[in-house]
Scaffold this motif. Structure first.
Motif, PDB file in Angstrom:
ATOM      1  N   GLU A 247      83.389  34.720  54.001  1.00 56.53           N
ATOM      2  CA  GLU A 247      82.349  34.536  52.982  1.00 56.53           C
ATOM      3  C   GLU A 247      82.730  35.238  51.678  1.00 56.53           C
ATOM      4  OE1 GLU A 247      78.731  34.329  56.295  1.00 56.53           O
ATOM      5  OE2 GLU A 247      79.269  36.215  55.314  1.00 56.53           O
ATOM      6  N   ALA A 248      83.347  36.417  51.801  1.00 58.45           N
ATOM      7  CA  ALA A 248      83.792  37.133  50.600  1.00 58.45           C
ATOM      8  C   ALA A 248      84.895  36.360  49.885  1.00 58.45           C
ATOM      9  CB  ALA A 248      84.276  38.529  50.977  1.00 58.45           C
ATOM     10  N   ALA A 249      85.743  35.684  50.650  1.00 53.16           N
ATOM     11  CA  ALA A 249      86.789  34.863  50.033  1.00 53.16           C
ATOM     12  C   ALA A 249      86.173  33.734  49.215  1.00 53.16           C
ATOM     13  CB  ALA A 249      87.713  34.299  51.110  1.00 53.16           C
ATOM     14  N   ALA A 250      85.102  33.137  49.736  1.00 49.41           N
ATOM     15  CA  ALA A 250      84.406  32.093  48.982  1.00 49.41           C
ATOM     16  C   ALA A 250      83.806  32.655  47.700  1.00 49.41           C
ATOM     17  CB  ALA A 250      83.318  31.462  49.849  1.00 49.41           C
ATOM     18  N   VAL A 251      83.260  33.872  47.776  1.00 49.22           N
ATOM     19  CA  VAL A 251      82.751  34.546  46.577  1.00 49.22           C
ATOM     20  C   VAL A 251      83.883  34.736  45.571  1.00 49.22           C
ATOM     21  CG1 VAL A 251      81.806  36.720  45.682  1.00 49.22           C
ATOM     22  CG2 VAL A 251      80.866  35.711  47.777  1.00 49.22           C
ATOM     23  N   GLY A 252      85.062  35.115  46.077  1.00 53.64           N
ATOM     24  CA  GLY A 252      86.211  35.333  45.200  1.00 53.64           C
ATOM     25  C   GLY A 252      86.656  34.060  44.501  1.00 53.64           C
ATOM     26  N   VAL A 253      86.670  32.944  45.220  1.00 54.09           N
ATOM     27  CA  VAL A 253      87.054  31.673  44.613  1.00 54.09           C
ATOM     28  C   VAL A 253      86.060  31.288  43.516  1.00 54.09           C
ATOM     29  CG1 VAL A 253      87.280  29.194  45.021  1.00 54.09           C
ATOM     30  CG2 VAL A 253      88.313  30.807  46.615  1.00 54.09           C
ATOM     31  N   ALA A 254      84.770  31.407  43.835  1.00 60.14           N
ATOM     32  CA  ALA A 254      83.757  31.070  42.834  1.00 60.14           C
ATOM     33  C   ALA A 254      83.883  31.978  41.609  1.00 60.14           C
ATOM     34  CB  ALA A 254      82.364  31.195  43.449  1.00 60.14           C
ATOM     35  N   GLY A 255      84.086  33.283  41.856  1.00 62.34           N
ATOM     36  CA  GLY A 255      84.218  34.227  40.752  1.00 62.34           C
ATOM     37  C   GLY A 255      85.453  33.969  39.902  1.00 62.34           C
ATOM     38  N   SER A 256      86.569  33.623  40.551  1.00 60.07           N
ATOM     39  CA  SER A 256      87.802  33.368  39.798  1.00 60.07           C
ATOM     40  C   SER A 256      87.685  32.090  38.975  1.00 60.07           C
ATOM     41  CB  SER A 256      88.997  33.288  40.751  1.00 60.07           C
ATOM     42  OG  SER A 256      88.826  32.251  41.702  1.00 60.07           O
ATOM     43  N   LEU A 257      86.973  31.081  39.506  1.00 57.75           N
ATOM     44  CA  LEU A 257      86.737  29.867  38.721  1.00 57.75           C
ATOM     45  C   LEU A 257      85.875  30.162  37.495  1.00 57.75           C
ATOM     46  CD1 LEU A 257      86.109  27.265  41.583  1.00 57.75           C
ATOM     47  CD2 LEU A 257      88.042  27.279  39.984  1.00 57.75           C
ATOM     48  N   ILE A 258      84.838  30.982  37.681  1.00 61.05           N
ATOM     49  CA  ILE A 258      83.970  31.359  36.556  1.00 61.05           C
ATOM     50  C   ILE A 258      84.763  32.169  35.527  1.00 61.05           C
ATOM     51  CG2 ILE A 258      81.976  32.764  35.910  1.00 61.05           C
ATOM     52  CD1 ILE A 258      80.768  32.025  38.671  1.00 61.05           C
ATOM     53  N   LEU A 259      85.592  33.108  36.027  1.00 62.91           N
ATOM     54  CA  LEU A 259      86.381  33.952  35.133  1.00 62.91           C
ATOM     55  C   LEU A 259      87.361  33.119  34.317  1.00 62.91           C
ATOM     56  CD1 LEU A 259      87.349  36.713  34.134  1.00 62.91           C
ATOM     57  CD2 LEU A 259      88.783  36.875  36.177  1.00 62.91           C
ATOM     58  N   SER A 260      88.070  32.209  34.985  1.00 63.36           N
ATOM     59  CA  SER A 260      89.050  31.387  34.266  1.00 63.36           C
ATOM     60  C   SER A 260      88.358  30.433  33.288  1.00 63.36           C
ATOM     61  CB  SER A 260      89.920  30.605  35.254  1.00 63.36           C
ATOM     62  OG  SER A 260      89.130  29.771  36.075  1.00 63.36           O
ATOM     63  N   ALA A 261      87.154  29.939  33.659  1.00 66.74           N
ATOM     64  CA  ALA A 261      86.413  29.077  32.736  1.00 66.74           C
ATOM     65  C   ALA A 261      85.964  29.861  31.503  1.00 66.74           C
ATOM     66  CB  ALA A 261      85.208  28.472  33.445  1.00 66.74           C
ATOM     67  N   ALA A 262      85.517  31.114  31.721  1.00 68.35           N
ATOM     68  CA  ALA A 262      85.072  31.942  30.598  1.00 68.35           C
ATOM     69  C   ALA A 262      86.229  32.274  29.666  1.00 68.35           C
ATOM     70  CB  ALA A 262      84.435  33.227  31.125  1.00 68.35           C
ATOM     71  N   GLN A 263      87.447  32.387  30.231  1.00 66.86           N
ATOM     72  CA  GLN A 263      88.623  32.679  29.409  1.00 66.86           C
ATOM     73  C   GLN A 263      89.156  31.446  28.700  1.00 66.86           C
ATOM     74  OE1 GLN A 263      91.426  34.431  32.184  1.00 66.86           O
ATOM     75  NE2 GLN A 263      90.898  36.485  31.524  1.00 66.86           N
ATOM     76  N   GLY A 264      88.647  30.275  29.089  1.00 70.36           N
ATOM     77  CA  GLY A 264      89.119  29.035  28.490  1.00 70.36           C
ATOM     78  C   GLY A 264      90.407  28.513  29.084  1.00 70.36           C
ATOM     79  N   SER A 265      90.811  29.066  30.235  1.00 71.76           N
ATOM     80  CA  SER A 265      92.065  28.627  30.852  1.00 71.76           C
ATOM     81  C   SER A 265      91.835  27.670  32.017  1.00 71.76           C
ATOM     82  CB  SER A 265      92.864  29.846  31.350  1.00 71.76           C
ATOM     83  OG  SER A 265      92.094  30.641  32.220  1.00 71.76           O
ATOM     84  N   LEU A 266      90.581  27.304  32.285  1.00 70.65           N
ATOM     85  CA  LEU A 266      90.288  26.363  33.364  1.00 70.65           C
ATOM     86  C   LEU A 266      90.145  24.961  32.790  1.00 70.65           C
ATOM     87  CD1 LEU A 266      89.617  25.901  36.374  1.00 70.65           C
ATOM     88  CD2 LEU A 266      87.210  26.250  35.800  1.00 70.65           C
ATOM     89  N   ASN A 267      91.030  24.079  33.217  1.00 73.38           N
ATOM     90  CA  ASN A 267      90.913  22.666  32.868  1.00 73.38           C
ATOM     91  C   ASN A 267      91.370  21.853  34.076  1.00 73.38           C
ATOM     92  OD1 ASN A 267      93.825  22.599  32.768  1.00 73.38           O
ATOM     93  ND2 ASN A 267      93.696  23.445  30.684  1.00 73.38           N
ATOM     94  N   ALA A 268      91.383  20.554  33.931  1.00 73.64           N
ATOM     95  CA  ALA A 268      91.730  19.694  35.075  1.00 73.64           C
ATOM     96  C   ALA A 268      93.140  19.986  35.587  1.00 73.64           C
ATOM     97  CB  ALA A 268      91.607  18.222  34.680  1.00 73.64           C
ATOM     98  N   ARG A 269      94.057  20.261  34.655  1.00 72.96           N
ATOM     99  CA  ARG A 269      95.446  20.500  35.067  1.00 72.96           C
ATOM    100  C   ARG A 269      95.584  21.798  35.847  1.00 72.96           C
ATOM    101  NH1 ARG A 269     100.750  21.110  31.076  1.00 72.96           N
ATOM    102  NH2 ARG A 269     102.235  21.614  32.739  1.00 72.96           N
ATOM    103  N   THR A 270      95.025  22.903  35.324  1.00 75.75           N
ATOM    104  CA  THR A 270      95.166  24.184  36.007  1.00 75.75           C
ATOM    105  C   THR A 270      94.414  24.178  37.339  1.00 75.75           C
ATOM    106  OG1 THR A 270      93.291  25.083  34.744  1.00 75.75           O
ATOM    107  CG2 THR A 270      95.505  25.501  33.897  1.00 75.75           C
ATOM    108  N   PHE A 271      93.255  23.478  37.372  1.00 76.51           N
ATOM    109  CA  PHE A 271      92.517  23.378  38.628  1.00 76.51           C
ATOM    110  C   PHE A 271      93.356  22.654  39.682  1.00 76.51           C
ATOM    111  CE2 PHE A 271      89.649  21.253  41.579  1.00 76.51           C
ATOM    112  CZ  PHE A 271      88.775  22.266  41.921  1.00 76.51           C
ATOM    113  N   TYR A 272      93.968  21.553  39.288  1.00 74.95           N
ATOM    114  CA  TYR A 272      94.795  20.777  40.226  1.00 74.95           C
ATOM    115  C   TYR A 272      96.014  21.580  40.667  1.00 74.95           C
ATOM    116  CZ  TYR A 272      97.954  17.133  41.935  1.00 74.95           C
ATOM    117  OH  TYR A 272      98.828  16.398  42.697  1.00 74.95           O
ATOM    118  N   GLU A 273      96.684  22.241  39.710  1.00 81.04           N
ATOM    119  CA  GLU A 273      97.878  23.012  40.044  1.00 81.04           C
ATOM    120  C   GLU A 273      97.548  24.165  40.988  1.00 81.04           C
ATOM    121  OE1 GLU A 273      99.484  24.197  36.327  1.00 81.04           O
ATOM    122  OE2 GLU A 273     100.585  22.307  35.990  1.00 81.04           O
TER     123      GLU A 273
END
Length: 433
Positions: A247-273
């Motif tokens: 469950e903590a790993a799932a929290v980490g994935v959600a948090g890392s997605l939010i963090l990368s989105a806030a930094q502007g580095s989350l897009n379709a390409r980086t998500f897929y990669e």
């Protein structure tokens, strides 16, 4: 004598299959098939199917791909650059100055990565050009990075701890807790070494830079806040008993997605990669685990673990001598195999011996992680050495030589956790499953 010949035959078969270029997981399964077919009355086919399905459908194992994905997402963010900006101002007055960003950067990134190679590559991507441009010597820069990168295995969440927990049937939450103080101990030893080196070689350390006053440093450290919050969210949920490791790993994935989105580095390409990178790595690990589970079952039917444990027991080794022998064994094995393969390949034989010697499996897991850390910086199959060779263009023997002091520090860390086992066992005794 027959047992010795059987063991030699299986080991020779394994290395022969590996030398032919077959994947490690398939090689393990192949040796298990040969062993069961030739030396056991149990049909190998249904045993293989049941064992591989059982090892692959473990609920505990689901934490592994999630932590891998979290590390892959953060690998593609600006986290490393933010860490350097946040840490560098505080290092100017410490002997060694910005060399400590290697160690502290790896310590922080290890708490959101779980992989030694990813930690080494991500932090190195940031520190190597910065330290070189400021005139720090290549030897201490690359050597300290090679050693500090191994913290990706020790500082939780650690992929290798999850593999050990699944293989040895040990609580992953307690393993994570057990790795905190030893991980900080190793980081502290490495920082102490850098301080000693800098005091002995003052002319090789560039002069301090003007970074302003206290508030300027605090403002520069603001870039560390998101990753610190992510670490607290992941590890805090485990240590307080709010969440399991999965469950903590799932929290980490959600948090890392939010963090990368806030930094502007989350897009379709980086998500897929990131998703494909995590899928490839987990599939490799899962195949190795499945092959190792089948090999463990096959050895059980052939009676090898029990007979080997009885033979070692007849030698009447003290726990210290047993651990010393195992450390040498894993260091040698690490010259040819990666850490995960080392653990899953040997657990079926080693755990009965460890249990018979009444060694705490949680403590042994941390001991094993430190020894595997040593293997990460020993040639010819030292993954951190390969990563740094690709990043710096230096020769592998040279990188191994400048990393050797870090190897000795890891040996010292093993001695310290043996002399003071509470460094490992105190925190897990306060953690809920």
């Amino acid at each position: 004598m027959n047992d010795v010949l059987l063991t030699v035959f299986l080991v020779a078969a394994l290395f022969a299959i590996l030398a032919s270029g077959v994947w490690i997981g398939l090689a393990l399964a192949g040796v298990a098939w040969i062993g069961m077919t030739l030396f056991s009355a149990r049909p190998a086919g249904d045993a293989m199917a049941l064992t591989i399905w059982g090892s692959s459908s473990s609920w505990t194992l689901t934490a592994l791909p999630l932590f891998v994905w979290m590390g892959e997402i953060l690998f593609r963010t600006r986290l490393s650059e933010d860490m350097f900006r946040g840490l560098a101002p505080w290092m100017q007055r410490i002997p060694g100055r910005l060399l400590h960003t290697n160690i502290l950067g790896c310590t922080i990134f290890a708490a959101v990565s779980g992989s030694s190679a990813a930690t080494c590559a991500t932090v190195g991507k940031m520190t190597l050009p910065e330290l070189r441009s400021r005139g720090y010597p290549d030897g201490i820069v690359i050597g300290s990075l090679a050693g500090a990168g191994t913290l990706g295995l020790m500082i939780p969440p650690s992929l290798i701890m999850i593999v050990y927990g699944v293989s040895a049937d040990v609580s992953i939450a307690r393993l994570f807790a057990a790795g905190v103080f030893p991980g900080l101990l190793v980081a502290g030893l490495m920082m102490t070494y850098v301080i000693g080196w800098a005091m002995l070689n003052p002319g090789k350390v560039p002069p301090a830079e003007n970074v302003g006053g206290f508030m300027d440093k605090v403002r520069a450290s603001g870039s560390l806040i998101p990753v610190v919050l992510l670490i607290i969210g992941v590890l805090g949920s485990i240590y307080t008993g709010i969440a399991t490791a999965t469950e903590a790993a799932a929290v980490g994935v959600a948090g890392s997605l939010i963090l990368s989105a806030a930094q502007g580095s989350l897009n379709a390409r980086t998500f897929y990669e990131s998703l494909m990178g995590a899928t490839r790595l987990f599939c490799m690990i899962a195949l190795i685990l499945a092959g190792a589970a089948f090999l463990t079952l096959a050895m059980g039917y052939m009676g090898l673990p029990r007979q080997l444990a009885e033979w070692i027991g007849s030698l009447h080794l003290s726990p210290l001598m047993l651990l010393f022998a195992l450390m040498i064994f894993y260091i040698v094995l690490g010259c040819f195999l990666d850490g995960i393969s080392m653990i899953v390949l040997t657990m079926g034989v080693v755990m009965p011996i460890v249990n018979a010697a009444k060694i705490d499996p949680i403590w042994f897991g941390i001991f094993l992680v430190i020894v595997v850390e040593m293997a990460q910086i020993t040639p010819p199959v030292g993954f951190n050495l390969f990563v740094l060779q690709g990043m710096t263009g230096k020769e592998l023997p040279w990188i191994a030589r400048v990393a050797f002091p870090m190897f000795l520090l890891l040996v010292l860390a093993v001695g310290l956790i043996y002399a003071f086992p509470g460094l490992v066992t105190w925190l897990p005794s306060r953690v809920m499953n």
